[in-house]
Design an enzyme around this catalytic site. Structure first.
Site: not given
Ligand code: PLP
Length: 415
Positions: A132, A209, A373, A235
């Protein structure tokens, strides 16, 4: 091996579970809501809404500093939530749990503290082609600042990281490895335990992550032996604006603070400030107290159902969804990894993903369309965007049927 039927018997009672989610009871454009955008964010159970309401109607006070009863209650609830997160991740100590705004902030915190303190020109940061943007950009920024370089382990046509290539990219210059546990764009579950072990062999520190993992898998940071683990509350059925960073105590202790302000200090004079111990060293200012309490309630809710049971049901949904989507002429699944979480990314020949999502929305079906993203993932598969249906334990086979029927209507419009 358990039989498929025995597995299903273990699944949560979805009809009963759905009653816990007020948002799922609404209609959208005159149709019952079919919410299949859980990888973007999840709906909240009543228990989480009640915890937020109770904090603001009864216990609202700042934490750590007050001696009055409300402050004691709010501090106890906030620190109680930290213990809940510790248990959820099986961390050894609550000192290892830092509350943040979410996965993005957790990753930036590590980049800006551990990374800044430990990277030198010529060093390498290794990520994967599945990441991401929030697990790419902070490292790119750090690499640019330090004269370090970002290396990327490639993925294959199924959406699995090519482990031999990953291993080859690890070397004496690798200081930091940052990997998603589960890909948001494709659902790939990465063999992170093995990958962390490989990173440690060359002396690198590993950040995972876990934004897309914690809603689906039982995570045990001690078993994984990761150095850092990042996730977002929203999430995993909790509020937005709250998340956590797990870090091994010895690393957090040695790391410089990130933001300065109240609560992160032990003493301040104009000449010198001494810093508080972890986790407070990394929690400058008034934290998102209600958010942390709501996150604790969400984790209690999820663990009350049981991640094993959730996994059973979601695997069922994934298999059924993949089978039914494959029946729609012109649909191509993007991401067919060996181990997958409940995410189905697909393209439909001749129709842009945004058109699909817009037409489905008119039928009350919420999916996501775009690059998720994860633009490098899209590039790897030669598509500008995909449509993505992502499931949670409250989704049903009937909702998948509605999705497939909806796609039929999309095709009719475009034929
Ligand atoms: N990492 C992954 C794999 C994600 O899917 C997301 C959000 O879609 C994030 C990081 C970032 O999460 P946040 O926007 O809640 O900080």
């Amino acid at each position: 091996m358990r039989s498929a039927r025995a597995e299903i018997a273990l699944a949560p009672d979805v009809r009963r579970v759905r009653e816990d989610f007020p948002a799922l009871r609404q209609t959208v454009h005159g149709h019952p809501l079919v919410y299949l955008d859980n990888a973007a964010t999840t709906q909240k159970p009543q228990a989480v809404l009640d915890a937020l309401m109770s904090f603001y109607t009864r216990d609202c006070a700042n934490v750590h500093r007050g001696v009055h009863l409300l402050s004691e209650r709010s501090t106890a609830a906030y620190e109680g939530a930290r213990e809940t997160v510790r248990r959820f991740l099986n961390a050894a100590d609550t000192r290892e749990i830092v509350f943040t705004r979410g996965a993005t902030e957790s990753i930036n915190l590590v980049a800006q503290t551990y990374g800044r303190a430990n990277l030198r020109a010529g060093d390498e940061i290794l990520i994967s082609g599945l990441e991401h943007h929030s697990n790419i950009v902070p490292w790119q920024m750090l690499a640019a600042e330090k004269g370090a370089s970002l290396r990327v382990a490639p993925i294959d046509d199924r959406g699995d990281i090519v482990l031999e290539e990953y291993e080859k990219l690890l070397g004496p210059r690798t200081v930091m490895v940052a990997l998603s546990h589960v890909s948001n764009a494709l659902g790939t579950i990465n063999p992170v335990r093995r990958m962390i072990e490989m990173a440690h062999r060359v002396g690198a520190v590993a950040l995972i992550d876990g934004a897309q993992a914690v809603p689906h898998l039982k995570v045990d940071v001690r078993n994984l032996d990761c150095d850092f683990y990042a996730f977002s509350g929203h999430k995993v059925f909790g509020p937005t604006g709250i998340g956590a960073l797990y870090g091994k105590a010895r690393l957090l202790e040695a790391m410089p603070p990130w933001q300065g302000g109240g609560d992160m200090i032990r003493s301040v004079t104009f000449e010198k400030t001494t810093f508080n111990d972890p986790p407070y060293k990394f929690e400058a200012g008034t934290p998102h107290i209600a958010g942390a309490i709501g996150l604790g309630a969400a984790i209690d809710y999820v663990t009350g159902i049981g991640l094993e049971q959730i996994g059973v049901w979601e695997r069922e949904l994934l298999a059924y969804g993949a089978q039914e989507l494959a029946r729609v002429p012109g649909v191509r699944l993007i991401g067919t990894a060996r181990e997958k979480a409940a995410v189905l990314s697909f393209v439909l020949e001749g129709v842009h993903a945004h058109d699909i999502a817009t037409i489905l929305d008119r039928q009350g079906i919420a999916i996501r369309a775009g690059h998720h993203c994860a633009q490098p993932v899209m590039e790897r598969f030669g598509v500008a965007a995909t449509s993505r249906a992502s499931f949670a334990f409250y989704n049903t086979r009937l909702e998948i049927d509605a999705l497939v029927e909806g796609l039929g209507q999309v095709k009719e419009i475009f034929e």
